[in-house]
Design a protein around this motif. Structure first.
Motif, PDB file in Angstrom:
ATOM      1  N   ARG A  18     -36.614   3.374 -24.497  1.00 17.83           N
ATOM      2  CA  ARG A  18     -36.083   3.176 -23.086  1.00 17.83           C
ATOM      3  C   ARG A  18     -37.667   4.012 -22.796  1.00 17.83           C
ATOM      4  NH1 ARG A  18     -31.687   8.631 -25.307  1.00 17.83           N
ATOM      5  NH2 ARG A  18     -30.413   6.557 -25.377  1.00 17.83           N
ATOM      6  N   ALA A  19     -38.515   4.358 -23.346  1.00 15.08           N
ATOM      7  CA  ALA A  19     -39.586   4.696 -23.216  1.00 15.08           C
ATOM      8  C   ALA A  19     -40.088   3.557 -22.733  1.00 15.08           C
ATOM      9  CB  ALA A  19     -40.075   4.582 -24.487  1.00 15.08           C
ATOM     10  N   GLY A  20     -40.285   2.145 -23.078  1.00 18.30           N
ATOM     11  CA  GLY A  20     -40.507   0.622 -21.588  1.00 18.30           C
ATOM     12  C   GLY A  20     -40.107   0.941 -20.565  1.00 18.30           C
ATOM     13  N   ASN A  21     -38.563   1.017 -20.000  1.00 19.98           N
ATOM     14  CA  ASN A  21     -37.662   1.312 -19.502  1.00 19.98           C
ATOM     15  C   ASN A  21     -37.737   2.667 -17.992  1.00 19.98           C
ATOM     16  OD1 ASN A  21     -35.525  -0.829 -20.631  1.00 19.98           O
ATOM     17  ND2 ASN A  21     -34.540   0.720 -21.155  1.00 19.98           N
ATOM     18  N   ASN A  22     -38.660   3.533 -19.278  1.00 13.03           N
ATOM     19  CA  ASN A  22     -38.620   4.808 -17.878  1.00 13.03           C
ATOM     20  C   ASN A  22     -40.145   4.287 -17.025  1.00 13.03           C
ATOM     21  OD1 ASN A  22     -36.632   6.435 -18.088  1.00 13.03           O
ATOM     22  ND2 ASN A  22     -37.101   7.756 -19.970  1.00 13.03           N
ATOM     23  N   ALA A  52     -30.839   6.278 -12.298  1.00  8.97           N
ATOM     24  CA  ALA A  52     -31.280   5.240 -12.909  1.00  8.97           C
ATOM     25  C   ALA A  52     -31.127   5.640 -14.812  1.00  8.97           C
ATOM     26  CB  ALA A  52     -32.017   4.224 -12.571  1.00  8.97           C
ATOM     27  N   SER A  53     -31.803   6.665 -14.044  1.00  8.83           N
ATOM     28  CA  SER A  53     -32.907   7.216 -16.017  1.00  8.83           C
ATOM     29  C   SER A  53     -31.697   7.644 -16.443  1.00  8.83           C
ATOM     30  CB  SER A  53     -33.940   7.337 -16.067  1.00  8.83           C
ATOM     31  OG  SER A  53     -34.023   9.157 -15.420  1.00  8.83           O
ATOM     32  N   GLY A  54     -30.361   8.243 -16.091  1.00  8.71           N
ATOM     33  CA  GLY A  54     -29.784   8.995 -17.098  1.00  8.71           C
ATOM     34  C   GLY A  54     -29.858  10.438 -16.862  1.00  8.71           C
ATOM     35  N   CYS A  55     -31.139  11.064 -15.778  1.00  4.69           N
ATOM     36  CA  CYS A  55     -31.464  11.974 -16.270  1.00  4.69           C
ATOM     37  C   CYS A  55     -31.462  13.221 -15.367  1.00  4.69           C
ATOM     38  CB  CYS A  55     -33.514  11.901 -16.619  1.00  4.69           C
ATOM     39  SG  CYS A  55     -33.309  11.100 -18.099  1.00  4.69           S
ATOM     40  N   ASN A  81     -37.020  17.733 -22.319  1.00  7.08           N
ATOM     41  CA  ASN A  81     -35.735  15.874 -21.727  1.00  7.08           C
ATOM     42  C   ASN A  81     -35.744  15.134 -22.894  1.00  7.08           C
ATOM     43  OD1 ASN A  81     -34.655  14.400 -20.520  1.00  7.08           O
ATOM     44  ND2 ASN A  81     -36.712  13.585 -19.047  1.00  7.08           N
ATOM     45  N   PRO A  82     -34.609  14.628 -23.430  1.00 13.40           N
ATOM     46  CA  PRO A  82     -34.656  13.981 -24.507  1.00 13.40           C
ATOM     47  C   PRO A  82     -34.917  12.626 -24.435  1.00 13.40           C
ATOM     48  CG  PRO A  82     -32.770  14.684 -24.046  1.00 13.40           C
ATOM     49  CD  PRO A  82     -33.678  15.497 -23.332  1.00 13.40           C
ATOM     50  N   SER A  83     -35.163  12.812 -23.390  1.00 15.05           N
ATOM     51  CA  SER A  83     -35.018  10.789 -22.816  1.00 15.05           C
ATOM     52  C   SER A  83     -36.732  10.817 -21.309  1.00 15.05           C
ATOM     53  CB  SER A  83     -33.845  10.306 -21.529  1.00 15.05           C
ATOM     54  OG  SER A  83     -33.193  10.386 -22.094  1.00 15.05           O
ATOM     55  N   ARG A 176     -27.671   0.347 -14.739  1.00 11.10           N
ATOM     56  CA  ARG A 176     -27.776   1.262 -13.914  1.00 11.10           C
ATOM     57  C   ARG A 176     -28.951   0.957 -12.992  1.00 11.10           C
ATOM     58  NH1 ARG A 176     -26.277   6.419 -16.523  1.00 11.10           N
ATOM     59  NH2 ARG A 176     -25.390   6.205 -18.175  1.00 11.10           N
ATOM     60  N   VAL A 177     -29.794   0.278 -12.883  1.00 13.66           N
ATOM     61  CA  VAL A 177     -31.368   0.208 -12.099  1.00 13.66           C
ATOM     62  C   VAL A 177     -29.950  -0.861 -11.024  1.00 13.66           C
ATOM     63  CG1 VAL A 177     -32.798  -1.826 -11.838  1.00 13.66           C
ATOM     64  CG2 VAL A 177     -33.028  -0.320 -13.260  1.00 13.66           C
TER      65      VAL A 177
END
Length: 313
Positions: A18-22, A52-55, A81-83, A176-177
């Protein structure tokens, strides 16, 4: 393996991915914002990243002004923000520490050194001039971790749970993207320049721009972009590639547990089969947005079933 150990390994894989995707998403949003002509178009690029990130719900709940600076801060550095990237690194290290003896030395060092360096970030790290370097660093650290567990772990239960978390997170991100830009895939009569930037954004978000040209040897076409990200197994971030690995990993876990299977195995097999025998023409005709929304919902359900079957204490 104890369920709490499996849970920590599974979420270690998810948080690193998830860190890399963000980081990829933020890089693409920065690029899109610089290329878009109108203020509204630039704003839409940042809103698309939040979705896309769900945030987006969490961002709205904080009643923040949706400026690029606020969105960058929320997605990169906000520990509430947990993401966010820093939250994911913190959570990954916490999970890694809980299962330190299940990790190889290379895996632990990759996580721990990333966490140590992330703790030294300051407000200046996320300034416009410094942000690209930070995002490149995050991407390189996630690649380092993925390489460490791919190259140094025994192919046992520990490896399977890390891989399961990684692939489930990756499948969700790709869906999502593509979904947040589904209008750019479906709209063939819009602004050509804007659409082309959005097509590039979709591919860059999953590091697939060069792969597209390698596979198709052609200019960008929306239908082919959708096909690449959904149905082409040679792309490691395609949905079909992720679900193939998820099904394979769950099957390996079932074998190691004496053949015991549950709803998560059936659901993973069904999702993979749907893609194996799917055709992009049928997906587009039935509505790309509906297809992707249903896939995202089923991915959430698959994660819930995995949690219930393997990870509950």
């Amino acid at each position: 393996m104890l369920s709490r150990t499996a849970d920590s390994l599974y979420w270690l894989g998810r948080y690193i991915e998830r860190a890399g995707n963000n980081a990829r998403g933020l890089q693409v949003a920065l690029r899109m914002a610089s290329l878009m002509r109108g203020v509204e178009q630039r704003s839409n690029a940042w809103r698309a990243l939040l979705i896309a990130s769900g945030c987006e719900p969490g961002f709205r709940a904080k009643a923040l002004e949706p400026t690029p600076e606020a969105i960058v801060r929320y997605l990169a550095a906000d520990l509430e923000n947990p993401s966010s990237i820093l939250s994911c690194i913190e959570a990954a290290r916490r999970n890694a520490r809980a299962v330190r003896t299940a990790l190889t030395v290379d895996m632990w060092e990759a996580v721990n050194e990333t966490w140590s360096e992330a703790r030294r970030t300051t407000t200046a790290t996320f300034a416009p001039d410094n942000l690209p370097a930070f995002l490149d660093w995050v991407k390189s650290r996630t690649v380092l971790f993925n390489g460490a567990y791919a190259d140094t772990m025994l192919r046992d239960e520990a490896w399977r749970f890390v891989r399961l978390g990684t692939m489930l997170e990756r499948a969700d991100n790709t869906a999502r993207v593509l979904d947040v830009h589904h209008h750019a895939i479906a709209d063939t009569e819009g602004d050509g320049a804007v659409a082309y930037v959005q097509w590039q954004a979709i591919l860059r978000s999953v590091s697939a721009l060069r792969a597209y040209h390698w596979v198709y040897h052609a200019r960008l076409e929306p239908r082919r972009i959708a096909e690449l990200l959904i149905l082409r197994p040679e792309l490691p971030r395609s949905m079909i590639a992720c679900y193939a690995r998820i099904e394979e990993t769950l099957e390996g876990l079932a074998v190691s547990h004496g053949g015991r299977r549950g709803e998560c195995h059936r659901l993973a097999g069904e999702m993979h089969a749907r893609l194996r025998f799917g055709r992009i023409a049928d997906i587009m005709a039935g509505g790309l947005h509906d297809f992707l929304t249903a896939t995202i919902d089923r991915n959430v359900e698959l994660g819930r079933q995995i949690q219930d079957f393997y990870l509950q204490a």
